[in-house]
Design a protein around this motif. Sequence first.
Motif, short mmCIF file in Angstrom:
data_model
loop_
_atom_site.label_atom_id
_atom_site.label_comp_id
_atom_site.label_asym_id
_atom_site.label_seq_id
_atom_site.Cartn_x
_atom_site.Cartn_y
_atom_site.Cartn_z
N GLN A 33 -28.64 -35.14 -76.39
CA GLN A 33 -30.36 -34.90 -75.65
C GLN A 33 -31.06 -34.13 -76.24
O GLN A 33 -32.13 -34.29 -76.43
N ALA A 34 -30.39 -32.75 -76.08
CA ALA A 34 -30.69 -31.80 -75.59
C ALA A 34 -31.59 -31.39 -77.44
O ALA A 34 -32.85 -30.80 -77.29
N LYS A 35 -31.26 -31.93 -77.87
CA LYS A 35 -31.64 -31.87 -79.41
C LYS A 35 -32.75 -32.55 -79.77
O LYS A 35 -33.70 -32.28 -80.38
N SER A 36 -32.83 -33.75 -79.41
CA SER A 36 -34.34 -34.35 -79.30
C SER A 36 -35.16 -34.38 -78.66
O SER A 36 -36.16 -34.49 -79.11
N ARG A 37 -34.90 -33.77 -77.19
CA ARG A 37 -35.36 -32.58 -76.63
C ARG A 37 -36.49 -31.59 -77.16
O ARG A 37 -37.69 -32.09 -77.21
N SER A 38 -35.38 -30.86 -78.22
CA SER A 38 -36.58 -29.93 -77.81
C SER A 38 -37.08 -30.37 -79.74
O SER A 38 -38.59 -29.73 -79.87
N TYR A 77 -40.49 -31.45 -78.43
CA TYR A 77 -41.55 -31.06 -77.89
C TYR A 77 -42.21 -29.54 -78.85
O TYR A 77 -43.49 -29.79 -78.61
N VAL A 78 -41.39 -29.79 -79.98
CA VAL A 78 -42.18 -29.43 -80.75
C VAL A 78 -43.10 -29.79 -81.66
O VAL A 78 -44.75 -29.09 -81.66
N GLN A 79 -42.74 -31.35 -81.42
CA GLN A 79 -43.74 -31.40 -82.12
C GLN A 79 -45.07 -32.56 -81.21
O GLN A 79 -46.43 -32.24 -81.47
N SER A 99 -49.10 -30.79 -81.53
CA SER A 99 -49.76 -32.00 -81.69
C SER A 99 -50.54 -31.17 -79.93
O SER A 99 -51.87 -32.12 -79.26
N ASN A 100 -50.83 -29.94 -79.84
CA ASN A 100 -51.44 -29.45 -78.58
C ASN A 100 -50.83 -30.21 -77.57
O ASN A 100 -52.80 -30.26 -76.51
N THR A 101 -49.97 -31.10 -76.49
CA THR A 101 -49.68 -32.21 -75.71
C THR A 101 -48.66 -30.91 -75.30
O THR A 101 -49.25 -31.10 -74.22
N ARG A 102 -48.61 -30.56 -75.03
CA ARG A 102 -47.42 -29.40 -74.50
C ARG A 102 -47.22 -27.97 -74.62
O ARG A 102 -47.90 -27.30 -76.26
N PRO A 103 -47.60 -27.15 -73.72
CA PRO A 103 -47.67 -25.67 -73.75
C PRO A 103 -46.61 -25.20 -74.81
O PRO A 103 -45.25 -25.53 -74.50
N PHE A 104 -46.64 -24.35 -75.05
CA PHE A 104 -45.55 -23.15 -76.29
C PHE A 104 -43.88 -22.71 -75.04
O PHE A 104 -42.98 -22.77 -75.55
N GLU A 155 -43.20 -24.47 -73.23
CA GLU A 155 -41.70 -25.56 -72.36
C GLU A 155 -40.84 -25.70 -74.01
O GLU A 155 -39.48 -25.99 -73.83
N VAL A 156 -41.61 -25.34 -74.62
CA VAL A 156 -40.91 -25.56 -76.24
C VAL A 156 -39.55 -24.72 -76.60
O VAL A 156 -38.81 -24.54 -76.92
N ILE A 157 -40.15 -23.16 -75.92
CA ILE A 157 -39.11 -21.97 -75.75
C ILE A 157 -37.58 -22.33 -74.47
O ILE A 157 -36.56 -22.50 -75.10
N GLN A 158 -38.00 -23.04 -73.78
CA GLN A 158 -37.43 -23.10 -72.52
C GLN A 158 -36.59 -24.76 -72.92
O GLN A 158 -35.08 -24.11 -73.12
N ALA A 159 -36.98 -25.50 -74.07
CA ALA A 159 -36.34 -26.66 -75.16
C ALA A 159 -35.26 -26.08 -75.46
O ALA A 159 -33.90 -26.44 -75.59
N TYR A 160 -36.01 -25.15 -76.05
CA TYR A 160 -35.03 -24.76 -77.04
C TYR A 160 -33.28 -24.22 -76.37
O TYR A 160 -31.89 -23.60 -76.82
N MET A 161 -34.12 -23.16 -75.43
CA MET A 161 -32.77 -22.00 -75.16
C MET A 161 -31.88 -23.03 -73.96
O MET A 161 -30.89 -22.31 -74.48
#
Length: 419
Positions: free
Chosen positions: A363-368, A371-373, A377-382, A384-390
């Motif tokens: 689930q964590a890998k899918s979420r990361s 979030y990158v996608q 697409s400019n629909t999510r702040p960077f 949150e991407v960092i937090q997902a990977y962490m």
Amino acid sequence: MRIRNLFALLFTVITLQVSALTLQDALQIALKEDPGQKIYQAQQGALIAKGNNSATLADPMIKLGVANLPTDSFSLDNEAMTQLTLGISQQFSRGDSLAITKQGFQLQSETVVFQGADRRLLVKKTVRDLWFNILFIEKSKQLVSQNKKLFNSLNKDLASQYSLGLIENEDLINADIELGLFDEKLAKLSQQSLTYRSLLSEWIGPLAYDKLSATIPVWTDTLTYIKGSETHHIEHYELLAKHPKVLALKQNILVAGSDIDLAQQSYKPSFKVELGYGHRMSEFDNGKARPDLLSGFVSMDLPIFTDQRQDQQMIAALHNKGQKQAEHRLLIRQLNAQLQAEIVNYQQLLSRQLRYKNSLLKQAKSRSRAYVQSYQSNTRPFTEVIQAYMDELNLSIEYQQLYFDGLKSLSKIRYFQAL
């Protein structure tokens, strides 16, 4: 013998420098070089020597002197009873006390053997635990390094996009901060690795700082025992009765029984035999020499009033044996509960591992990725991407922690199995 051992150790060190040090090699080195075994060997030798000494009669006593010397003249030949005496005496112990005392020391020496065996098990458990701690840190460093490479690549893309004015400066700053945090994580893990390697060096010397093999042992016998105890809900008393720590206490019961036998001998008398020879210097009136005198004695003590001496010694010996028996029962109950708790702990760790592996990590890998996608697409702040990977990284490290905690749990169970 020492030169042969030195060459064997040197050959082992040279061989291990060529390839990664395995856990089995580390255990062999730790057991071979453990100074604690020399302590137990010395204790055993000392107890055996004391036993041999205690089984020997006391040294005979020789007596030289003058008997019946007149005080008015101090002459050796004036009085008929004046004599030069030579005597020898021998003390004999009570009953079979010598043999029983020797047996007691022999039983104590066997106790030391079991204590040494328990020490070997503890050394193996300690080395295994340190080994798994180091492997966990190395695996964590590998995961952090992989994520650092990913973020480094992402940072380069962000820098390129920022130069084209496609992203805000804030995203680039956040990426730089995260790269710095990766370096801090790696430094912290390296510090922990050095700490554990320093502790491991107590057992295997400078080889602790070399490359360690990541091969994990397969303990089929331990896994089979865990499965059997889970299926049949067995108690572990039969297994633990063979453990060196339990056998040492059981041996102490035999030592206490020997003390009871020794106390029983105190009701028997002890003997002392004396022989004396007296040479007389005086002569008869007719000039004929007076005959020399020979004397012999047998002395013995009579343990008649036993209530304050022998009885109290027997009472003390009986209480001591009762104490050792209670300690034995208490220890085996404690070990049984500890082993059962450790089996439950391992089963829970295994269950949590499966949860991470089959659910949380996926689930964590899918979420990361999602979030990158979304960010692209400019629909999510960077951020949150960092937090997902962490979060994905932390879950991966937590899974590794559970995995190696499971191995340490198996290692502890192997200690109870005396393996």
